[in-house]
Design a protein around this motif. Sequence first.
Motif, PDB file in Angstrom:
ATOM      1  N   VAL A   4       8.055  -5.839   0.216  1.00 15.51           N
ATOM      2  CA  VAL A   4       8.474  -6.024  -1.172  1.00 15.51           C
ATOM      3  C   VAL A   4       8.468  -4.725  -1.974  1.00 15.51           C
ATOM      4  N   ALA A   5       7.467  -3.856  -1.767  1.00 16.45           N
ATOM      5  CA  ALA A   5       7.371  -2.638  -2.582  1.00 16.45           C
ATOM      6  C   ALA A   5       6.692  -1.526  -1.806  1.00 16.45           C
ATOM      7  N   GLY A   6       6.727  -0.327  -2.374  1.00 18.53           N
ATOM      8  CA  GLY A   6       6.040   0.809  -1.783  1.00 18.53           C
ATOM      9  C   GLY A   6       6.923   1.642  -0.882  1.00 18.53           C
ATOM     10  N   ASN A   7       6.286   2.380   0.030  1.00 19.78           N
ATOM     11  CA  ASN A   7       6.994   3.311   0.913  1.00 19.78           C
ATOM     12  C   ASN A   7       8.028   2.648   1.810  1.00 19.78           C
ATOM     13  N   TYR A   8       7.815   1.385   2.144  1.00 24.69           N
ATOM     14  CA  TYR A   8       8.717   0.691   3.069  1.00 24.69           C
ATOM     15  C   TYR A   8       9.500  -0.428   2.388  1.00 24.69           C
ATOM     16  N   LYS A   9       9.621  -0.334   1.074  1.00 23.68           N
ATOM     17  CA  LYS A   9      10.298  -1.352   0.272  1.00 23.68           C
ATOM     18  C   LYS A   9      11.681  -1.682   0.851  1.00 23.68           C
ATOM     19  N   GLY A  10      11.915  -2.984   0.990  1.00 14.77           N
ATOM     20  CA  GLY A  10      13.212  -3.467   1.459  1.00 14.77           C
ATOM     21  C   GLY A  10      13.359  -3.531   2.966  1.00 14.77           C
ATOM     22  N   ARG A  11      12.437  -2.961   3.708  1.00 13.90           N
ATOM     23  CA  ARG A  11      12.542  -2.989   5.172  1.00 13.90           C
ATOM     24  C   ARG A  11      12.284  -4.402   5.671  1.00 13.90           C
ATOM     25  N   GLN A  12      13.117  -4.856   6.570  1.00 11.08           N
ATOM     26  CA  GLN A  12      13.001  -6.195   7.151  1.00 11.08           C
ATOM     27  C   GLN A  12      11.882  -6.215   8.188  1.00 11.08           C
ATOM     28  N   LEU A  13      11.163  -7.331   8.226  1.00 14.05           N
ATOM     29  CA  LEU A  13      10.116  -7.541   9.220  1.00 14.05           C
ATOM     30  C   LEU A  13      10.490  -8.718  10.098  1.00 14.05           C
ATOM     31  N   LYS A  14      10.066  -8.648  11.345  1.00 14.42           N
ATOM     32  CA  LYS A  14      10.295  -9.756  12.260  1.00 14.42           C
ATOM     33  C   LYS A  14       9.251 -10.838  12.013  1.00 14.42           C
ATOM     34  N   ALA A  15       9.667 -12.073  12.189  1.00 12.34           N
ATOM     35  CA  ALA A  15       8.751 -13.209  12.078  1.00 12.34           C
ATOM     36  C   ALA A  15       8.296 -13.616  13.476  1.00 12.34           C
ATOM     37  N   VAL A  16       7.155 -14.253  13.545  1.00 11.86           N
ATOM     38  CA  VAL A  16       6.656 -14.771  14.820  1.00 11.86           C
ATOM     39  C   VAL A  16       7.564 -15.923  15.233  1.00 11.86           C
ATOM     40  N   SER A  54       2.743  -9.184   8.024  1.00 12.39           N
ATOM     41  CA  SER A  54       3.453  -8.957   6.767  1.00 12.39           C
ATOM     42  C   SER A  54       2.539  -8.564   5.599  1.00 12.39           C
ATOM     43  N   LEU A  55       1.427  -9.271   5.420  1.00 12.61           N
ATOM     44  CA  LEU A  55       0.540  -8.966   4.295  1.00 12.61           C
ATOM     45  C   LEU A  55      -0.137  -7.605   4.463  1.00 12.61           C
ATOM     46  N   GLY A  56      -0.643  -7.339   5.649  1.00 16.11           N
ATOM     47  CA  GLY A  56      -1.278  -6.049   5.897  1.00 16.11           C
ATOM     48  C   GLY A  56      -0.289  -4.891   5.795  1.00 16.11           C
ATOM     49  N   ILE A  57       0.914  -5.096   6.286  1.00 20.00           N
ATOM     50  CA  ILE A  57       1.955  -4.072   6.185  1.00 20.00           C
ATOM     51  C   ILE A  57       2.297  -3.821   4.723  1.00 20.00           C
ATOM     52  N   GLU A  58       2.338  -4.877   3.928  1.00 17.43           N
ATOM     53  CA  GLU A  58       2.597  -4.718   2.489  1.00 17.43           C
ATOM     54  C   GLU A  58       1.514  -3.843   1.853  1.00 17.43           C
ATOM     55  N   ALA A  59       0.255  -4.068   2.220  1.00 20.86           N
ATOM     56  CA  ALA A  59      -0.845  -3.255   1.686  1.00 20.86           C
ATOM     57  C   ALA A  59      -0.696  -1.791   2.106  1.00 20.86           C
ATOM     58  N   LEU A  60      -0.312  -1.547   3.355  1.00 21.38           N
ATOM     59  CA  LEU A  60      -0.091  -0.182   3.824  1.00 21.38           C
ATOM     60  C   LEU A  60       1.080   0.461   3.094  1.00 21.38           C
ATOM     61  N   SER A  61       2.142  -0.294   2.890  1.00 25.39           N
ATOM     62  CA  SER A  61       3.309   0.216   2.174  1.00 25.39           C
ATOM     63  C   SER A  61       2.948   0.621   0.750  1.00 25.39           C
TER      64      SER A  61
END
Length: 184
Positions: A4-16, A54-61
């Motif tokens: 959603v935001a940060g360094n990787y904003k807009g990047r698509q993530l794969k779902a399980v 997804s949530l952890g990646i958002e925090a890193l972003s």
Amino acid sequence: MRVVAGNYKGRQLKAVPGKSTRPTTDKVKEAVFQILGPFFDGGSVLDLFAGSGSLGIEALSRGMTKGIFVDKHPKAIHTIKENIKLLKLDDMVEIYRTDAFRALKATAKRELVFDLVLLDPPYGKMDYVKLINQLLEYNLINDNGIIYCEHEWNEDFSDIDSSLEMIKQDNFGGTIGITIYKKR
């Protein structure tokens, strides 16, 4: 599903693949991180029951500098690894396939502490109070650290340890609840 935001904003993530996980929607994720603090100045995140990560990646972003991702399902671990590789976060992340309580014990042995802990287990299958008490017993939360819980709206948190202050409890869409605690 996207960052959603940060360094990787807009990047698509794969779902399980399959129906074994329930990804946090982008709408909920955006609202939650506005509460947690839109951006972080370093720190470490523990994403238990990580699913796609997804949530952890958002925090890193958004500025966390270290993340540990834990899930016990092989498909989830594979998906987390794909998402981490896609965003080139390998040097910031550790990924473990194990159950949450074992992960907490192993983390305690390493004397790690976290600024943010993300708890989003399958609804109705985890005792949040027991899990949070274990986090506290092992001293895995920094002072002023935050614990995020996503749960069914009717989840009971009445027996939570008094060293935690509830900073937010909200309802999203009638059935999804979030509760956020800060360590005093």
